[in-house]
Enzyme design. Structure first.
Site, PDB file in Angstrom:
ATOM      1  N   CYS A  75       0.867  -1.181   0.000  1.00 44.06           N
ATOM      2  CA  CYS A  75       0.000   0.000   0.000  1.00 44.06           C
ATOM      3  C   CYS A  75       0.900   1.226   0.000  1.00 44.06           C
ATOM      4  CB  CYS A  75      -0.925   0.009   1.212  1.00 44.06           C
ATOM      5  SG  CYS A  75      -1.931   1.508   1.352  1.00 44.06           S
ATOM      6  N   CYS A 219      -4.889   6.115  -4.198  1.00 46.05           N
ATOM      7  CA  CYS A 219      -4.203   4.822  -4.083  1.00 46.05           C
ATOM      8  C   CYS A 219      -2.769   5.020  -4.550  1.00 46.05           C
ATOM      9  CB  CYS A 219      -4.912   3.762  -4.924  1.00 46.05           C
ATOM     10  SG  CYS A 219      -4.067   2.158  -4.942  1.00 46.05           S
TER      11      CYS A 219
END
Length: 278
Positions: A75, A219
């Protein structure tokens, strides 16, 4: 059990960060889902767990769990928040750290202006590395979704991404096609679906439907994958900072080409500290 946590966000992609160095943390998927509930828990896109490294040559280990309780490999926005957390909480005095993830080591670096730059490592394209069912690597793969043929570029940034170019991200079928791409049979481990609008050779707009979380405001790995996809398609300039505009704000991504790491720069902000009883 009482659990101390820190709520953080990177461009609106929000996290609960847990210190697994100073407290012992063993959470079940059900407990993570409860913590991730925005009405009855903390509420987050992902839970980030800081742990001691397995290799003495590294500084920390970094584990990531989506709000559905599933553990994922990487992530990007979380990596910046991770670096800010361990520095601000006195777990390290280094501004550049080596962090183990499920897919290799990343190297975040804190700048004096509050931004964090992360060496996200080199992208991967072989179908087996995504994983993606295809005979061979190609810049653009045809993917059948809802009776339509989409042209997607598949990229692994430690986690899987499928990026397509759209005319307008505001009207792109993110909520309709996102879950269909995420769960497509050609992605055995599911996939993050990126919808990229080219603004210039150094600027894009991006929306991402994240695996296990749905659409998020930003993201980080999706931004990296989108820029890499744009460069591979010949639409963006290599070895030049590309501005990625998400609904949560801007990231700067730079990739020099095959064999080189992707560099991501963006903010990491602490929202509040808290304690919750499980």
């Amino acid at each position: 059990m009482k659990l101390k946590f820190t709520k953080m966000q990177g461009l609106g992609n929000d996290f609960a960060v847990l210190d697994g160095v100073r407290q012992t943390i063993r959470l079940t998927p059900e407990q993570i889902r409860k913590l991730g509930d925005r009405r009855f828990g903390i509420g987050f896109d992902q839970l980030l767990l800081v742990e001691p490294p397995q290799d003495a040559g590294n500084d920390f280990s970094y584990r990531i769990f989506n709000c559905d309780g599933g553990e994922v490999e990487q992530c990007g926005n979380g990596a910046r928040c991770f670096a800010r957390f361990v520095f601000d909480h006195g777990l390290t005095d280094r501004r550049e750290i080596r962090v183990e993830t499920a897919r290799g080591v990343i190297v975040p670096r804190l700048a004096d202006d509050g931004l964090v730059t992360v060496d996200m490592g080199p992208p991967r394209f072989r179908p087996a590395d995504i994983p993606f069912v295809a005979a061979e690597d190609a810049v653009i793969h045809e993917l059948e979704v809802a009776g339509q043929i989409l042209g997607v570029t598949v990229v692994s940034m430690g986690n899987p991404h499928a990026v397509q170019v759209v005319d307008d991200v505001d009207t792109a079928p993110v909520t309709a096609f996102g879950p269909l791409i995420e769960n497509h049979l050609r992605f055995p481990a599911r996939v993050n679906a990126g919808f990229m609008q080219i603004e210039s050779r150094t600027a894009i707009c991006l929306r991402v439907f994240e695996r296990g979380s749905g659409e998020t405001l930003a993201c980080g790995t999706g931004a990296c994958a989108a820029v890499v996809a744009g460069i591979r398609r010949g639409l963006l300039d290599a070895d030049t900072p590309v501005t990625v505009q998400t609904r949560g704000g801007e990231l700067r991504i730079r990739w020099a080409g095959d064999g080189h790491p992707v560099w991501m720069t963006g903010p990491a902000v602490t929202v509040f500290e808290g304690e919750i009883t499980l």
